[in-house]
Scaffold this motif. Structure first.
Motif, mmCIF file in Angstrom:
data_model
loop_
_atom_site.group_PDB
_atom_site.id
_atom_site.type_symbol
_atom_site.label_atom_id
_atom_site.label_comp_id
_atom_site.label_asym_id
_atom_site.label_seq_id
_atom_site.Cartn_x
_atom_site.Cartn_y
_atom_site.Cartn_z
ATOM 1 N N ARG A 51 -14.592 54.906 -27.479
ATOM 2 C CA ARG A 51 -15.775 55.749 -27.337
ATOM 3 C C ARG A 51 -16.253 55.784 -25.887
ATOM 4 N NH1 ARG A 51 -16.833 53.138 -32.251
ATOM 5 N NH2 ARG A 51 -16.897 54.577 -34.037
ATOM 6 N N GLN A 52 -16.151 54.682 -25.191
ATOM 7 C CA GLN A 52 -16.541 54.671 -23.778
ATOM 8 C C GLN A 52 -15.640 55.580 -22.938
ATOM 9 O OE1 GLN A 52 -16.519 50.556 -22.568
ATOM 10 N NE2 GLN A 52 -18.238 50.010 -23.925
ATOM 11 N N ALA A 53 -14.320 55.555 -23.256
ATOM 12 C CA ALA A 53 -13.394 56.435 -22.531
ATOM 13 C C ALA A 53 -13.725 57.897 -22.811
ATOM 14 C CB ALA A 53 -11.951 56.124 -22.936
ATOM 15 N N CYS A 54 -14.101 58.205 -24.049
ATOM 16 C CA CYS A 54 -14.456 59.590 -24.373
ATOM 17 C C CYS A 54 -15.760 59.984 -23.701
ATOM 18 C CB CYS A 54 -14.591 59.749 -25.898
ATOM 19 S SG CYS A 54 -13.004 59.603 -26.766
ATOM 20 N N ASP A 55 -16.735 59.048 -23.666
ATOM 21 C CA ASP A 55 -17.990 59.363 -22.986
ATOM 22 C C ASP A 55 -17.777 59.581 -21.487
ATOM 23 O OD1 ASP A 55 -19.262 59.168 -25.390
ATOM 24 O OD2 ASP A 55 -19.855 57.061 -25.103
ATOM 25 N N GLY A 56 -16.776 58.912 -20.919
ATOM 26 C CA GLY A 56 -16.486 59.103 -19.499
ATOM 27 C C GLY A 56 -15.970 60.503 -19.194
ATOM 28 N N HIS A 57 -15.400 61.159 -20.193
ATOM 29 C CA HIS A 57 -14.935 62.561 -20.033
ATOM 30 C C HIS A 57 -15.724 63.462 -20.956
ATOM 31 C CE1 HIS A 57 -11.438 61.291 -17.648
ATOM 32 N NE2 HIS A 57 -11.280 60.287 -18.530
ATOM 33 N N GLY A 58 -17.049 63.261 -20.962
ATOM 34 C CA GLY A 58 -17.889 63.966 -21.924
ATOM 35 C C GLY A 58 -17.897 65.475 -21.747
ATOM 36 N N THR A 59 -17.558 65.980 -20.556
ATOM 37 C CA THR A 59 -17.566 67.438 -20.326
ATOM 38 C C THR A 59 -16.280 68.108 -20.771
ATOM 39 O OG1 THR A 59 -16.768 67.123 -18.060
ATOM 40 C CG2 THR A 59 -19.161 67.204 -18.397
ATOM 41 N N LYS A 60 -15.306 67.331 -21.184
ATOM 42 C CA LYS A 60 -14.002 67.888 -21.561
ATOM 43 C C LYS A 60 -13.960 68.088 -23.074
ATOM 44 C CE LYS A 60 -12.624 67.458 -17.299
ATOM 45 N NZ LYS A 60 -13.910 67.084 -16.671
ATOM 46 N N PRO A 61 -13.531 69.263 -23.534
ATOM 47 C CA PRO A 61 -13.496 69.524 -24.987
ATOM 48 C C PRO A 61 -12.654 68.523 -25.749
ATOM 49 C CG PRO A 61 -13.189 71.565 -23.747
ATOM 50 C CD PRO A 61 -13.136 70.456 -22.747
ATOM 51 N N LEU A 62 -11.485 68.161 -25.196
ATOM 52 C CA LEU A 62 -10.622 67.228 -25.894
ATOM 53 C C LEU A 62 -11.307 65.882 -26.078
ATOM 54 C CD1 LEU A 62 -7.892 66.503 -27.127
ATOM 55 C CD2 LEU A 62 -7.081 65.945 -24.819
ATOM 56 N N ALA A 63 -12.023 65.414 -25.067
ATOM 57 C CA ALA A 63 -12.719 64.124 -25.185
ATOM 58 C C ALA A 63 -13.801 64.190 -26.243
ATOM 59 C CB ALA A 63 -13.316 63.740 -23.825
ATOM 60 N N ARG A 64 -14.544 65.317 -26.329
ATOM 61 C CA ARG A 64 -15.589 65.441 -27.348
ATOM 62 C C ARG A 64 -14.979 65.469 -28.740
ATOM 63 N NH1 ARG A 64 -18.059 68.995 -23.441
ATOM 64 N NH2 ARG A 64 -17.154 70.827 -24.505
ATOM 65 N N VAL A 65 -13.847 66.150 -28.899
ATOM 66 C CA VAL A 65 -13.199 66.195 -30.216
ATOM 67 C C VAL A 65 -12.710 64.807 -30.606
ATOM 68 C CG1 VAL A 65 -11.176 67.070 -31.454
ATOM 69 C CG2 VAL A 65 -12.559 68.619 -30.049
ATOM 70 N N ILE A 66 -12.080 64.087 -29.682
ATOM 71 C CA ILE A 66 -11.610 62.731 -29.980
ATOM 72 C C ILE A 66 -12.788 61.809 -30.288
ATOM 73 C CG2 ILE A 66 -10.369 60.744 -29.053
ATOM 74 C CD1 ILE A 66 -8.615 63.139 -29.805
ATOM 75 N N GLY A 67 -13.903 62.007 -29.553
ATOM 76 C CA GLY A 67 -15.086 61.201 -29.825
ATOM 77 C C GLY A 67 -15.620 61.441 -31.224
ATOM 78 N N ALA A 68 -15.628 62.743 -31.648
ATOM 79 C CA ALA A 68 -16.059 63.054 -33.011
ATOM 80 C C ALA A 68 -15.114 62.440 -34.026
ATOM 81 C CB ALA A 68 -16.131 64.575 -33.188
ATOM 82 N N GLY A 69 -13.839 62.358 -33.745
ATOM 83 C CA GLY A 69 -12.894 61.729 -34.652
ATOM 84 C C GLY A 69 -13.097 60.232 -34.726
ATOM 85 N N LEU A 70 -13.402 59.604 -33.591
ATOM 86 C CA LEU A 70 -13.635 58.156 -33.594
ATOM 87 C C LEU A 70 -14.883 57.803 -34.402
ATOM 88 C CD1 LEU A 70 -12.782 57.341 -29.862
ATOM 89 C CD2 LEU A 70 -11.414 56.806 -31.885
ATOM 90 N N ASP A 71 -15.884 58.700 -34.398
ATOM 91 C CA ASP A 71 -17.081 58.431 -35.198
ATOM 92 C C ASP A 71 -16.770 58.434 -36.691
ATOM 93 O OD1 ASP A 71 -18.588 58.239 -32.905
ATOM 94 O OD2 ASP A 71 -19.187 60.369 -32.933
ATOM 95 N N CYS A 72 -15.695 59.098 -37.078
ATOM 96 C CA CYS A 72 -15.340 59.202 -38.501
ATOM 97 C C CYS A 72 -14.075 58.424 -38.839
ATOM 98 C CB CYS A 72 -15.155 60.660 -38.896
ATOM 99 S SG CYS A 72 -16.575 61.708 -38.573
ATOM 100 N N CYS A 73 -13.651 57.527 -37.974
ATOM 101 C CA CYS A 73 -12.381 56.845 -38.218
ATOM 102 C C CYS A 73 -12.461 55.876 -39.413
ATOM 103 C CB CYS A 73 -11.940 56.094 -36.977
ATOM 104 S SG CYS A 73 -13.093 54.800 -36.464
#
Length: 488
Positions: free
Chosen positions: A333-355
């Motif tokens: 989640r920290q790695a995804c937050d570091g690329h918060g402006t990138k669509p792929l990072a936001r999608v992966i972050g949403a997936g990690l919230d539901c893992c």
């Protein structure tokens, strides 16, 4: 003579019969005299007769002699006539031969006349060409005597002789030699404002002349009548000016030249700039230019948008996969937050919230996150496609209005002057050209942006599926390990 004697006797008898006796006696005397005179007359007549016969004999002899001589003369004449007839026959044969020879000579003369006329016409045409070639010469214009000779032959005021032909050939060969010269010199020219100025002149044969002053560099045109060099009203492009300057400075071996002897330079003078061509398009040009501006703004905005969202997706996914395999979801989640402006990072972050959810729910969550990212990525793309479709239609509309104006001008003024119709034709062609010029790059940009968005969406879907697979595998392994620990 006998008639005279009878007349005298008759007269005497008449006189004697009409006179008395005394008179008759006298008459006898008269008769005696008359007889005596008659005898004298008869003697005289006899003598005259003899003389006449003698003269007749002499005349007869003379006639005989003349007849013989005439016969001889006639024979000679007949012989001469025979010879003359033979001569006449020979002369007639000679006449026929001479007539045939005359026909042959007439044919040869006609052929010679045709050859001479063709040669004269060729010399006349060559004289005209040489005169024009010499008049257009930058290097060595013709002398007044040579110009007068060429003009006289070209205008058929002078029949060319061998001396004239030699002078023409010498002048032509001289012009050919000078046409191969390339030199730089300082001369006075007529500048673009119409005044005289000194400039450095580059003469490339009889093809091209260029000039250079402290302010500008350009091409020259030659005036055949005065021999003056005039600067073209339009300057060449910057690249051409640099090439001319480099050649004149000895820095380059190549120089632009006009091999059409002025045709291309005149075309350069009449060439319209882009703004001038646009001004010829009429009122339909402005909507097309508005579409061009709006399309450029969309293309720039979309390009900047996509470029700002690009990053090392493969490296990011490798690190995320490793962290997920190790169960370090917080670091993910920290790695995804570091690329918060990138669509792929936001999608992966949403997936990690539901893992921690089941697989289907996790896939639904990732799909929902991808769908949230699609509208911002596809924003204005449909508008750009619509603009690309409208631009050629506006160009077609301008074509129709231009042709309507052209036909209106033809109806009013006829087709005598093509320049009157040029306005409508120019409007028709310029709008079509401008509409296509706007539509083609916008269509290409629309296609490229669509491909970029589809590629980005495909990458997000692929990485989302990979995340689901890795998360469930990792979660299954951790659950199996924790079960073994509880059993122990």
């Amino acid at each position: 003579m006998k008639k005279k004697m009878l007349i005298l006797i008759s007269a005497a008898c008449l006189l004697f019969s009409g006179l008395p006796v005394s008179a008759q006696q006298d008459m006898r005397e008269i008769q005696i005299k008359a007889r005596m005179e008659k005898k004298a007359l008869e003697k005289r007549a006899e003598l005259e007769k003899k003389e006449a016969e003698k003269e007749a004999g002499q005349t007869r002899q003379e006639i005989t002699r003349n007849r013989d001589s005439l016969k001889q003369a006639i024979a000679g004449l007949e012989e001469n006539i025979g010879r003359q007839e033979e001569n006449i026959a020979a002369l007639e044969n000679d006449m026929e031969a001479l007539s045939e020879k005359e026909k042959e000579l007439d044919s040869e003369l006609a052929e010679t006349d045709r050859t001479v006329n063709e040669l004269t016409g060729t010399i006349k045409a060559n004289a005209d060409d040489i005169a024009g070639f010499a008049e257009d010469s930058f290097q060595s214009p013709p002398e007044p005597g040579a110009r007068a000779l060429l003009e006289g032959i070209a205008e058929e005021r002078k029949f060319p002789g061998m001396k004239d032909i030699r002078l023409m050939s010498e002048l032509l060969y001289g012009q050919i030699r000078h046409s191969g010269n390339v030199r730089v010199e300082n001369r006075t020219i007529i500048d673009r404002s119409g005044g005289q100025t000194r400039a450095e002149i580059l003469l490339v044969g009889n093809f091209t002349a260029a000039y250079r002053t402290d302010q500008e560099t350009g091409f020259l045109k030659h005036s055949p009548g005065s021999g003056q060099l005039f600067a073209l009203s339009s300057l060449p492009s910057g690249g051409m000016q640099r090439k001319i300057n480099d050649y004149m400075d000895g820095k380059s071996m190549a120089v632009p030249m006009d091999i059409t002897r002025g045709g291309a330079l005149r075309q350069l003078t009449h060439e319209l700039s882009l703004s001038e061509q646009i001004a010829e398009g009429g009122p339909i040009v402005w909507p097309i230019l508005f579409l061009l501006g709006l399309g450029l703004l969309i293309i720039v905005e979309r390009t900047v948008f996509l470029l700002r969202r690009r990053f090392d997706a493969e490296g990011f996914m490798r690190s995320v996969k490793e962290l997920v395999k190790q169960g370090k979801f917080e670091k993910c989640r920290q790695a995804c937050d570091g690329h918060g402006t990138k669509p792929l990072a936001r999608v992966i972050g949403a997936g990690l919230d539901c893992c921690h959810m089941p697989r289907e729910e996790m896939e639904n969550a990732l799909q929902e996150a991808i769908l949230r990212e699609i509208p911002p990525m596809e924003r204005f793309l449909s508008t750009l496609g619509m603009l690309a479709a409208i631009a050629p239609l506006l160009g077609l509309l301008g074509t129709v209005t231009g042709m309507i104006n052209t036909f209106h001008v033809i109806t009013t003024h006829g087709t005598g002057d093509p320049r009157i119709m040029s306005g409508g034709i120019s409007e028709a062609l310029v709008t079509t050209m401008l509409g296509l010029a706007v539509a083609i790059p916008m269509l290409m940009a629309h296609t490229w942006l669509n491909r970029a968005v589809e590629k980005e969406i495909g990458g997000m879907e692929q990485n989302a599926v990979a995340l689901v697979n890795i998360a469930h595998k990792s979660r299954g392994g951790h659950e199996h390990n924790s079960g073994e620990n509880r059993q122990k």
